[in-house]
Scaffold this motif. Structure first.
Motif, PDB file in Angstrom:
ATOM      1  N   SER A 185      37.486  89.248  34.706  1.00  0.00           N
ATOM      2  CA  SER A 185      36.554  89.998  33.586  1.00  0.00           C
ATOM      3  C   SER A 185      37.539  90.469  32.464  1.00  0.00           C
ATOM      4  O   SER A 185      37.317  90.749  31.449  1.00  0.00           O
ATOM      5  CB  SER A 185      35.457  90.748  34.389  1.00  0.00           C
ATOM      6  N   LYS A 186      38.543  91.232  33.023  1.00  0.00           N
ATOM      7  CA  LYS A 186      39.348  91.829  32.078  1.00  0.00           C
ATOM      8  C   LYS A 186      39.896  90.820  31.111  1.00  0.00           C
ATOM      9  O   LYS A 186      40.069  91.171  29.843  1.00  0.00           O
ATOM     10  CB  LYS A 186      40.683  92.328  32.867  1.00  0.00           C
ATOM     11  N   LEU A 187      40.493  89.601  31.735  1.00  0.00           N
ATOM     12  CA  LEU A 187      40.987  88.714  30.760  1.00  0.00           C
ATOM     13  C   LEU A 187      39.893  88.230  29.684  1.00  0.00           C
ATOM     14  O   LEU A 187      40.192  88.016  28.298  1.00  0.00           O
ATOM     15  CB  LEU A 187      41.392  87.520  31.495  1.00  0.00           C
ATOM     16  N   LYS A 206      65.253  93.180  29.319  1.00  0.00           N
ATOM     17  CA  LYS A 206      66.431  93.871  29.138  1.00  0.00           C
ATOM     18  C   LYS A 206      65.873  95.428  29.050  1.00  0.00           C
ATOM     19  O   LYS A 206      64.761  95.550  29.006  1.00  0.00           O
ATOM     20  CB  LYS A 206      67.331  93.636  27.942  1.00  0.00           C
ATOM     21  N   PRO A 207      67.145  96.573  29.517  1.00  0.00           N
ATOM     22  CA  PRO A 207      66.401  97.814  29.568  1.00  0.00           C
ATOM     23  C   PRO A 207      65.988  98.210  28.068  1.00  0.00           C
ATOM     24  O   PRO A 207      66.328  97.539  27.146  1.00  0.00           O
ATOM     25  CB  PRO A 207      67.630  98.482  29.918  1.00  0.00           C
ATOM     26  N   ASP A 208      64.951  99.080  28.087  1.00  0.00           N
ATOM     27  CA  ASP A 208      64.550  99.843  26.788  1.00  0.00           C
ATOM     28  C   ASP A 208      63.391  98.620  26.212  1.00  0.00           C
ATOM     29  O   ASP A 208      63.331  98.703  24.863  1.00  0.00           O
ATOM     30  CB  ASP A 208      65.624 100.192  25.770  1.00  0.00           C
ATOM     31  N   MET A 209      62.836  97.910  26.800  1.00  0.00           N
ATOM     32  CA  MET A 209      61.790  97.033  26.238  1.00  0.00           C
ATOM     33  C   MET A 209      60.604  97.650  26.570  1.00  0.00           C
ATOM     34  O   MET A 209      60.324  98.422  27.710  1.00  0.00           O
ATOM     35  CB  MET A 209      61.847  95.437  26.631  1.00  0.00           C
ATOM     36  N   GLY A 210      59.488  97.658  25.656  1.00  0.00           N
ATOM     37  CA  GLY A 210      58.218  98.259  25.943  1.00  0.00           C
ATOM     38  C   GLY A 210      57.150  97.513  26.802  1.00  0.00           C
ATOM     39  O   GLY A 210      57.597  96.185  26.903  1.00  0.00           O
ATOM     40  N   VAL A 211      56.577  98.114  27.600  1.00  0.00           N
ATOM     41  CA  VAL A 211      55.609  97.135  28.631  1.00  0.00           C
ATOM     42  C   VAL A 211      54.432  98.007  28.206  1.00  0.00           C
ATOM     43  O   VAL A 211      53.918  99.212  28.157  1.00  0.00           O
ATOM     44  CB  VAL A 211      55.786  97.906  29.948  1.00  0.00           C
ATOM     45  N   ILE A 212      53.288  97.092  27.691  1.00  0.00           N
ATOM     46  CA  ILE A 212      52.024  97.413  27.744  1.00  0.00           C
ATOM     47  C   ILE A 212      50.872  96.355  28.450  1.00  0.00           C
ATOM     48  O   ILE A 212      51.376  95.559  29.090  1.00  0.00           O
ATOM     49  CB  ILE A 212      51.594  97.249  26.056  1.00  0.00           C
ATOM     50  N   THR A 213      49.661  96.876  28.380  1.00  0.00           N
ATOM     51  CA  THR A 213      48.578  96.025  29.255  1.00  0.00           C
ATOM     52  C   THR A 213      47.561  95.681  28.146  1.00  0.00           C
ATOM     53  O   THR A 213      47.834  96.142  26.790  1.00  0.00           O
ATOM     54  CB  THR A 213      47.887  96.764  30.421  1.00  0.00           C
ATOM     55  N   ASP A 214      46.478  95.189  28.336  1.00  0.00           N
ATOM     56  CA  ASP A 214      45.522  94.690  27.328  1.00  0.00           C
ATOM     57  C   ASP A 214      44.933  96.027  26.778  1.00  0.00           C
ATOM     58  O   ASP A 214      44.475  96.095  25.629  1.00  0.00           O
ATOM     59  CB  ASP A 214      44.348  93.963  27.983  1.00  0.00           C
ATOM     60  N   THR A 267      45.869 103.875  37.859  1.00  0.00           N
ATOM     61  CA  THR A 267      45.998 103.638  39.080  1.00  0.00           C
ATOM     62  C   THR A 267      45.631 102.188  39.401  1.00  0.00           C
ATOM     63  O   THR A 267      45.725 101.654  40.645  1.00  0.00           O
ATOM     64  CB  THR A 267      44.669 104.432  39.861  1.00  0.00           C
ATOM     65  N   ASN A 268      45.245 101.362  38.412  1.00  0.00           N
ATOM     66  CA  ASN A 268      44.900 100.044  38.719  1.00  0.00           C
ATOM     67  C   ASN A 268      45.347  98.982  37.667  1.00  0.00           C
ATOM     68  O   ASN A 268      44.645  98.819  36.768  1.00  0.00           O
ATOM     69  CB  ASN A 268      43.068  99.798  38.831  1.00  0.00           C
ATOM     70  N   ILE A 269      46.385  98.686  37.821  1.00  0.00           N
ATOM     71  CA  ILE A 269      47.209  97.700  36.848  1.00  0.00           C
ATOM     72  C   ILE A 269      47.869  96.615  37.558  1.00  0.00           C
ATOM     73  O   ILE A 269      48.409  96.842  38.755  1.00  0.00           O
ATOM     74  CB  ILE A 269      48.413  98.472  36.353  1.00  0.00           C
ATOM     75  N   SER A 270      47.470  95.228  37.062  1.00  0.00           N
ATOM     76  CA  SER A 270      48.143  94.182  37.409  1.00  0.00           C
ATOM     77  C   SER A 270      49.187  93.380  36.558  1.00  0.00           C
ATOM     78  O   SER A 270      50.261  93.251  36.875  1.00  0.00           O
ATOM     79  CB  SER A 270      46.942  93.295  38.257  1.00  0.00           C
ATOM     80  N   TYR A 271      48.515  92.757  35.582  1.00  0.00           N
ATOM     81  CA  TYR A 271      49.353  92.013  34.771  1.00  0.00           C
ATOM     82  C   TYR A 271      49.749  92.760  33.492  1.00  0.00           C
ATOM     83  O   TYR A 271      48.812  93.778  33.038  1.00  0.00           O
ATOM     84  CB  TYR A 271      48.617  90.983  34.237  1.00  0.00           C
ATOM     85  N   VAL A 272      50.883  92.726  33.134  1.00  0.00           N
ATOM     86  CA  VAL A 272      51.568  93.716  32.003  1.00  0.00           C
ATOM     87  C   VAL A 272      52.137  92.798  30.856  1.00  0.00           C
ATOM     88  O   VAL A 272      52.354  91.448  31.221  1.00  0.00           O
ATOM     89  CB  VAL A 272      52.508  94.434  32.480  1.00  0.00           C
ATOM     90  N   TYR A 273      52.190  93.031  29.760  1.00  0.00           N
ATOM     91  CA  TYR A 273      53.140  92.308  28.706  1.00  0.00           C
ATOM     92  C   TYR A 273      54.404  93.213  28.408  1.00  0.00           C
ATOM     93  O   TYR A 273      54.218  94.234  28.055  1.00  0.00           O
ATOM     94  CB  TYR A 273      52.272  92.108  27.442  1.00  0.00           C
ATOM     95  N   ILE A 274      55.513  92.495  28.302  1.00  0.00           N
ATOM     96  CA  ILE A 274      56.691  93.047  28.306  1.00  0.00           C
ATOM     97  C   ILE A 274      57.021  92.813  26.897  1.00  0.00           C
ATOM     98  O   ILE A 274      57.336  91.492  26.525  1.00  0.00           O
ATOM     99  CB  ILE A 274      57.536  92.693  29.111  1.00  0.00           C
ATOM    100  N   ILE A 275      57.461  93.494  25.876  1.00  0.00           N
ATOM    101  CA  ILE A 275      57.455  93.282  24.550  1.00  0.00           C
ATOM    102  C   ILE A 275      59.090  93.374  24.085  1.00  0.00           C
ATOM    103  O   ILE A 275      59.806  94.507  24.319  1.00  0.00           O
ATOM    104  CB  ILE A 275      56.900  94.275  23.588  1.00  0.00           C
TER     105      ILE A 275
END
Lengths: 273, 169
Positions: free
Chosen positions: A68-70, A129-137, A245-253
């Protein structure tokens, strides 16, 4: 000489204890002032594999919610696309793209400590690589700290060493996003000048001064604001969009221009001296 | 018999680490309560073993947990501390009985066992949270964490203790 040896033998347990304690204190105290150790982190092979195996079991229980998040995110993106006013396929020159995105899955998350780290099941092999950003939806999550062949640890925004450039949406008033370690739903935005008009409920997004995150990634909304001790700067309490508290899939930029920016900055700094 | 002991301790080591990192550190009861059940390793460890080995093994136990939890060497520091002070605590709790060859943890009274465990937990948590927060200005926060997480650890350790009691050792 005999006496020294006798002393060592008699107090060998105490000496062993002091040695090991000092060793662990050195590791710990270094991490207070600086970053996570390169060697002591959960991105190593053994802990990564164990976390991944356990995650493979438990992730099934969240599939419904994940779906449902997707669909929610797809709906939002389609909404934006249809209302953009031009055809939905635009020719893109891949050499001109500034950001590339890699997907990952959280295999370990923590939010109860003053320094929280998240472990992700992608590593150097997937060109992280180190210092890349990580976000979720929903919003930002943190910055890549250490990588191994197959795994990555991310310094969460819920970390007292975290410091991210952020601004109030629609303006150019920049500040630093930090965490006071008290509540895992609330982070602090500091260094916003007093003359900036603020309203409770305003959106906070990432700023353009960071070479890690693209501009305008959502972070949260203003919950409360106070002047700091000097009475000239605001300290803003920001309620996060993400449920940490509830994170599963992430995007790494990955920012393709970051090496260029870093190089330019170091050259400029070098010229000043 | 000796081999058997080594074997049991090795199994305990591995299982307690797994249980700690895969179950108890995901609890986040009230957002911050994560009981540290791996302290049971020090409670169960045979009394008459070589002390230096014991301290070394406990350091390793703490460090293994640290690897999983990204806590640097916090667990290692606090575990090695209670490992070093364990004989002192035992002498304090069990009195002269502790000196006898025939002394066994199972023969001590329930109150003594609980006191022993509670002292281990209190010292461990004090060291752990002092180092974690690392700021004496936040002493109230340190105490709050010890007061809330300590009893949770104690209760779960007691449950663990009654589940896997060591009657035969």
């Amino acid at each position: 000489m005999q006496q020294i040896i006798n002393f060592v033998i008699r107090y060998k347990n105490f000496l062993l204890y002091i040695c090991l304690l000092t060793l662990s204190l050195v590791f710990t105290i270094r991490s207070h002032s600086y970053h996570q150790s390169r060697f002591f982190n959960s991105a190593n092979y053994v802990s990564g594999r164990i976390y991944e195996t356990s995650n493979n079991f438990f992730s099934y229980f969240g599939l419904d919610e994940e779906n449902s998040k997707l669909i929610e995110e797809n709906k939002r993106l389609r909404d934006e696309l249809f209302n953009m006013g031009f055809a939905d396929s635009v020719p893109l020159d891949s050499t001109k793209r500034q950001y590339t995105i890699i997907i990952g899955k959280v295999i370990k998350n923590s939010y109860a400590n003053p320094r929280n780290y998240i472990t992700i099941n992608k590593g150097r092999k997937d060109s992280i690589k180190p210092d890349m950003g990580v976000i979720t939806d929903k919003g930002i999550l943190g910055i890549v700290e250490n990588t191994s062949q197959n795994f990555t640890t991310v310094q969460s925004i819920l970390n007292e060493n975290s410091n991210i450039n952020a601004k109030i949406k629609g303006t150019n008033n920049f500040g630093s996003l930090i965490w006071d370690t008290k509540d895992y739903n609330i982070v602090q935005l500091i260094d916003i000048p007093r003359m900036v008009p603020l309203t409770i409920g305003d959106t906070i997004v990432t700023g353009a001064m960071s070479s890690i995150f693209p501009e305008n990634i959502p972070i949260g909304t203003i919950k409360k604001y106070d002047l700091d001790n000097s009475n000239s700067l605001y300290t803003i309490q920001v309620a996060l969009f993400n449920d940490m508290t509830n994170i599963s899939y992430v995007y790494i930029i990955e920012n393709k221009r970051r090496p260029e920016i870093i190089q330019l900055q170091s050259e400029t700094d070098g010229n000043d001296q | 018999m000796i081999n058997n002991n080594y074997f049991i301790n090795a199994i305990r080591f591995v299982l307690l680490v797994l249980v700690q990192v895969l179950i108890f550190n995901r609890l986040n009861f009230f957002g911050f309560i994560n009981p540290m059940v791996y302290i049971m390793f020090l409670y169960w460890y045979p009394i008459k073993e070589n002390r230096a080995t014991f301290i070394g093994v406990c350091f390793l136990l703490g460090l293994t947990i640290d690897f999983f939890l990204d806590t640097m060497a916090l667990n290692a520091a606090s575990t090695v501390t209670i490992a070093y002070f364990r004989p002192t605590i035992m002498r304090f709790v069990f009195g002269v009985n502790y000196e006898f060859q025939s002394f066994k943890l199972g023969n001590a009274t329930k109150v003594q066992q609980i006191t022993f465990l509670a002292l281990l937990i209190v010292i461990h948590h004090m060291v752990f949270f002092t180092l974690e927060i690392f700021n004496l200005a936040n002493i109230l926060l340190i105490l709050k964490k010890v007061i809330f997480i300590g009893p949770a650890t104690l209760v779960l350790c007691l449950l663990f203790g009654s589940l896997f009691s060591v009657r035969k050792e």
